[in-house]
Design an enzyme around this catalytic site. Structure first.
Site, PDB file in Angstrom:
ATOM      1  N   GLY A  40       0.821  -1.208   0.000  1.00 37.00           N
ATOM      2  CA  GLY A  40       0.000   0.000   0.000  1.00 37.00           C
ATOM      3  C   GLY A  40       0.849   1.249   0.000  1.00 37.00           C
ATOM      4  O   GLY A  40       1.862   1.323  -0.697  1.00 37.00           O
ATOM      5  N   ASN A  41       0.448   2.221   0.813  1.00 40.55           N
ATOM      6  CA  ASN A  41       1.154   3.499   0.828  1.00 40.55           C
ATOM      7  C   ASN A  41       1.838   3.743   2.168  1.00 40.55           C
ATOM      8  O   ASN A  41       1.558   3.090   3.169  1.00 40.55           O
ATOM      9  CB  ASN A  41       0.190   4.647   0.501  1.00 40.55           C
ATOM     10  N   VAL A  84      -0.381   4.690   5.510  1.00 43.13           N
ATOM     11  CA  VAL A  84      -0.989   3.543   6.188  1.00 43.13           C
ATOM     12  C   VAL A  84       0.091   2.621   6.746  1.00 43.13           C
ATOM     13  O   VAL A  84      -0.067   2.035   7.828  1.00 43.13           O
ATOM     14  CB  VAL A  84      -1.924   2.780   5.226  1.00 43.13           C
ATOM     15  N   GLU A 124       5.568  -3.219   1.090  1.00 43.97           N
ATOM     16  CA  GLU A 124       5.775  -2.897  -0.323  1.00 43.97           C
ATOM     17  C   GLU A 124       4.944  -1.657  -0.601  1.00 43.97           C
ATOM     18  O   GLU A 124       3.717  -1.715  -0.634  1.00 43.97           O
ATOM     19  CB  GLU A 124       5.341  -4.081  -1.202  1.00 43.97           C
ATOM     20  N   CYS A 146       1.946   0.797  -8.274  1.00 46.41           N
ATOM     21  CA  CYS A 146       3.105   1.320  -7.556  1.00 46.41           C
ATOM     22  C   CYS A 146       4.341   1.443  -8.425  1.00 46.41           C
ATOM     23  O   CYS A 146       5.264   2.186  -8.088  1.00 46.41           O
ATOM     24  CB  CYS A 146       3.407   0.454  -6.335  1.00 46.41           C
TER      25      CYS A 146
END
Length: 484
Positions: free
Chosen positions: A197-198, A201, A219, A253
């Site tokens: 995710g980002n 978070v 990741e 991503c």
């Protein structure tokens, strides 16, 4: 999709720990069967999966099969075949650094499953980013809680139905829902957390994991740059960069986020981007069935706001269809400090920034967060080496975009802000195992190690300690290193 009741989540956690305690998942036969069941699930339900992802993302079926479904089908089968090799005990008796008197001590390393693990997957590539971690965890011999994204509710709902039909429910459980559900999941103690995710978070997840000293694989992504050598074929570079950008409408991503170009090449690069766009979408992208849409209105408005706030010049695209949540692939030339350079755009915007030369391009990249992937278009081997030395990134790809995702023998992951840990096949297996070491020191060596016992004597020191101080250190120089 049906949200998982909050009071069920601690029970799921407890049941997965209980199953792991039985060591049921340690069986190689069990692992292989579950991995092949994943392959069967994907093969027997491929159309339903593609339809569900289309319903969520508008992603063309071609992209689903090319970038998600076929990859996971292949990697599930490979993992089933290779897991006996990955899980094999490593005998170090013949290691070159092992002293002769320790060879009989049976030094071993056993790849050992960590326990009950949590896989948190995002919405943008729902299949690969939920199944890849699950494959690795099963191969490792763990029990798994798979938290699916509520944003791709059609895909999540389908997996809620399929996983209980194909996989062992004592060992693999699905949790669905939003903030409340994931918060409850993170309150539980897990033995490893695998999150895609980002960074925002990820910090929340890392803080929750720290309470239990839970190890993580993160990741994350970030702004993946492209460097364009002025000597490179601009037509080919533009075609390959645009292809990387339009995949899943830029919601990935590893999407090329911005390109660093010299002023002398900007016009040629843009003209060739337009040429490539026209060949990809003869009737435009907004009505094309070969182009995905933005996931929801929140993200549509976010991307729209970026284009409204930029001080840059739109050189290509910019058209929108709000009803269909579609935004044309858009190219914007900006100055340093523009809003489009602040954070990952995660959409169909390719930002161009002019730099004086390739050294300046490397300096710009090094001055910012390390990207997940750096793309460099050059056939100049010296320039390739210069970029390798002058920058840091999780992956470094020359002369194409996105294709590293198809090369299953390469470890994939970030560095710094773009994450840590590696995945794909054996690397994912390694995420969910630890190297458990063992020795078996036989009784008959007692007469060789008895000097370790107190009382310590001058003789014991001369025999046990002094030799280490008298070892000959090899000659070396700063220029040549070890002088042989």
């Amino acid at each position: 999709m049906i949200d998982t009741p909050l009071d069920e989540i601690p029970k799921i956690n407890a049941s997965l720990h209980a199953t792991f305690a039985t060591r049921k998942t340690f069986s190689l036969a069990w692992r292989q069967h579950q991995l092949l069941q994943i392959a069967r699930m994907l093969q027997e339900n491929h159309k339903a999966i593609a339809d569900a992802i289309y319903a969520d993302l508008g992603k063309p079926a071609f992209e689903v099969y090319m970038t998600e479904l076929n990859l996971m089908l292949d990697r599930a089968i490979i993992s089933a075949k290779r897991v006996p090799e990955w899980a094999a005990v490593k005998n170090l008796e013949n290691h070159p650094d092992l002293p002769p008197h320790q060879k009989g001590w049976k030094p071993r390393v056993t790849p050992t499953p960590k326990g009950a693990v949590l896989v948190i997957s995002p919405w943008n590539y729902p299949l690969i980013l939920s199944i890849q971690g699950t494959i690795g965890a099963i191969a490792a011999g763990c029990t798994i809680c798979l938290k699916l994204s509520e944003v791709t509710s059609n895909y999540a709902g389908l997996l809620q139905q399929l996983i209980p039909k194909y996989l062992d429910q004592d060992a693999v459980r699905v949790v669905c829902g939003g903030v409340q559900e994931v918060t409850k999941v993170l309150e539980q103690k897990w033995d490893h957390i695998f999150y895609t995710g980002n960074g925002t978070v990820a910090r929340i997840i890392a803080a929750a994991a720290a309470k239990h000293l839970t190890p993580l694989t993160l990741e994350l992504g970030g702004k993946s740059p492209v460097i364009i050598d002025p000597e490179y074929d601009m037509e080919l570079a533009a075609r390959r960069v645009l292809w990387g950008k339009i995949n899943n409408c830029g919601q990935v991503c590893v999407s090329p986020d911005y390109a660093l170009v010299t002023p002398s090449t900007t016009a040629s690069f843009v003209e060739n981007l337009k040429k490539a766009y026209a060949s990809f979408y003869p009737d435009g992208s907004l009505k094309s069935d070969s182009y995905a849409r933005v996931i929801n209105m929140q993200h549509f408005n976010r991307i729209k706001s970026l284009l409204e706030r930029t001080q840059g010049k739109v050189l290509m695209g910019g058209g929108m269809d709000e009803k269909e949540r579609r935004i044309e692939p858009t190219v914007v030339l900006v100055k340093p400090g523009d809003v489009l350079l602040e954070s990952e755009t995660f959409g169909p915007i390719l930002t161009l920034l002019e730099v004086d030369d390739m050294r300046a391009a490397c300096d710009y990249i090094s001055a910012n967060d390390h990207p997940l992937v750096l793309y460099v278009f050059t056939l100049n081997e010296q320039l390739q080496q210069d970029v390798l030395k002058a920058t840091m990134s999780g992956n470094l790809i020359f002369n194409d975009t996105f294709m590293q995702m198809d090369v299953k023998v390469l470890p994939f992951g970030g560095v710094g802000e773009s994450g840590y840990g590696r995945q794909v096949l054996e690397n994912t297996f390694n995420c969910f195992t630890y190297e458990r070491t063992s020795l078996d020191i036989p009784p008959e060596v007692e007469d060789k190690i008895y000097l370790r016992y107190p009382p310590y004597t001058e003789h014991a020191f001369e025999v046990e300690c002094a030799p280490g101080l008298n070892v000959q250190i090899p000659e070396s120089t700063p220029e040549e290193g070890l002088v042989r």
